[in-house]
Design a protein around this motif. Structure first.
Motif, PDB file in Angstrom:
ATOM      1  N   LEU A 178      40.761  39.880  39.887  1.00 60.03           N
ATOM      2  CA  LEU A 178      40.597  38.803  39.136  1.00 60.03           C
ATOM      3  C   LEU A 178      40.968  38.639  37.349  1.00 60.03           C
ATOM      4  CD1 LEU A 178      38.035  36.606  40.905  1.00 60.03           C
ATOM      5  CD2 LEU A 178      40.473  35.942  40.707  1.00 60.03           C
ATOM      6  N   ALA A 179      40.021  39.776  36.944  1.00 60.06           N
ATOM      7  CA  ALA A 179      39.941  40.183  35.630  1.00 60.06           C
ATOM      8  C   ALA A 179      41.473  40.602  35.181  1.00 60.06           C
ATOM      9  CB  ALA A 179      38.757  41.158  35.130  1.00 60.06           C
ATOM     10  N   LEU A 180      42.045  41.663  35.662  1.00 59.77           N
ATOM     11  CA  LEU A 180      43.014  41.992  35.343  1.00 59.77           C
ATOM     12  C   LEU A 180      44.241  41.272  35.325  1.00 59.77           C
ATOM     13  CD1 LEU A 180      42.722  45.267  37.657  1.00 59.77           C
ATOM     14  CD2 LEU A 180      42.669  45.229  34.740  1.00 59.77           C
ATOM     15  N   GLY A 181      44.352  40.367  36.673  1.00 60.85           N
ATOM     16  CA  GLY A 181      45.449  39.581  37.080  1.00 60.85           C
ATOM     17  C   GLY A 181      45.524  38.506  35.863  1.00 60.85           C
ATOM     18  N   TRP A 182      44.112  37.952  35.219  1.00 61.61           N
ATOM     19  CA  TRP A 182      44.326  37.002  34.196  1.00 61.61           C
ATOM     20  C   TRP A 182      45.327  37.323  33.046  1.00 61.61           C
ATOM     21  CZ3 TRP A 182      42.064  32.417  33.289  1.00 61.61           C
ATOM     22  CH2 TRP A 182      41.887  31.941  32.190  1.00 61.61           C
TER      23      TRP A 182
END
Length: 247
Positions: free
Chosen positions: A189-193
């Protein structure tokens, strides 16, 4: 960026880090066992929220710092780790709504890393709320005009990173813990943001850090090829590094 948000983030890191040692101690038990309810000296811990937050010191023990990590040293280490991570993210991300999400994730990640180092475990009581909380907060951040990211891409990133770790677990269960699989979607989630290059960078760095440390331990004869290593800290460090490197 003004210095005030950076200072505020560092202060938040210190304060939250000072509250973590007792939770890290209580959660660091082998899978299947109840959370620790007594200090290493055998004295019961406080009830309620006081039993989970605060320094891991027992006033009834003659030498509070004599039980390994249970003592003042743990407080300093966790507070310093949180402060550095929070300040670094504030510098890199800037005053955007997603920074609040990252600052909330840092203390959680520090506890998870600490527990995994101690007992090779990433407790569900932290990994599940981390995923759903991060997904919800990023969804709220996406509604604000100053955000710099994509919530749908974050969800796809969680799916992609989670699938990679699940596949690796199914191929080689002995080399990948299922706790790692459950942590992976939150990091996705954090990276894909921020985009697919960040997803690739964070995932790659996690495996690269694990490989480098593993080879170093083997070279110094502190481990063998069959010695298990907790992978959660490498996943967390890889994700943090990728977020700090994001343009």
């Amino acid at each position: 960026m003004h210095v005030y948000p950076i200072v505020a983030a560092a202060v938040w890191g210190i304060v939250s880090g000072l509250l973590l040692p007792r939770a890290a101690y209580r959660l660091a038990v082998p899978s299947g066992e109840p959370w620790a309810a007594r200090c290493p000296g055998g004295h019961p811990l406080p009830e309620g929220i006081r039993g989970w937050l605060g320094p891991a010191r027992c006033p009834r023990c003659a030498e509070p710092g004599s039980y390994g990590s249970y003592g003042p040293v743990a407080v300093l280490v966790l507070a310093l780790a949180c402060a550095l991570a929070c300040a670094g993210l504030a510098v890199r991300v800037g005053a955007h709504p997603e920074l609040v999400v990252w600052l909330l994730l840092v203390p959680l990640g520090v506890v998870l890393g600490r527990v995994d180092l101690k007992v090779f475990r990433l407790p569900d009581v932290l990994t599940f709320p981390a995923f759903f909380g991060t997904a919800a907060l990023l969804g709220l951040a996406a509604l604000l005009p100053e955000h710099r990211g994509s919530w749908p891409r974050a969800l796809f990133g969680a799916l992609a990173v989670g699938f990679v770790y699940l596949l690796l677990f199914l191929i080689n269960p002995a080399g990948m813990g299922f706790g790692d699989v459950k942590l992976a979607p939150t990091l996705g989630l954090a990276l894909g943001w921020y985009g697919w290059p960040t997803v690739f960078t964070g995932t790659f760095l996690g495996f690269a850090l694990g490989a480098v440390i593993g080879l170093a331990l083997i070279a110094t004869r502190r481990a063998t090829r069959k010695t298990p290593l907790p992978f959660g800290p490498f996943m967390l460090l890889g994700t943090l590094t990728a977020l700090l490197l994001t343009p």
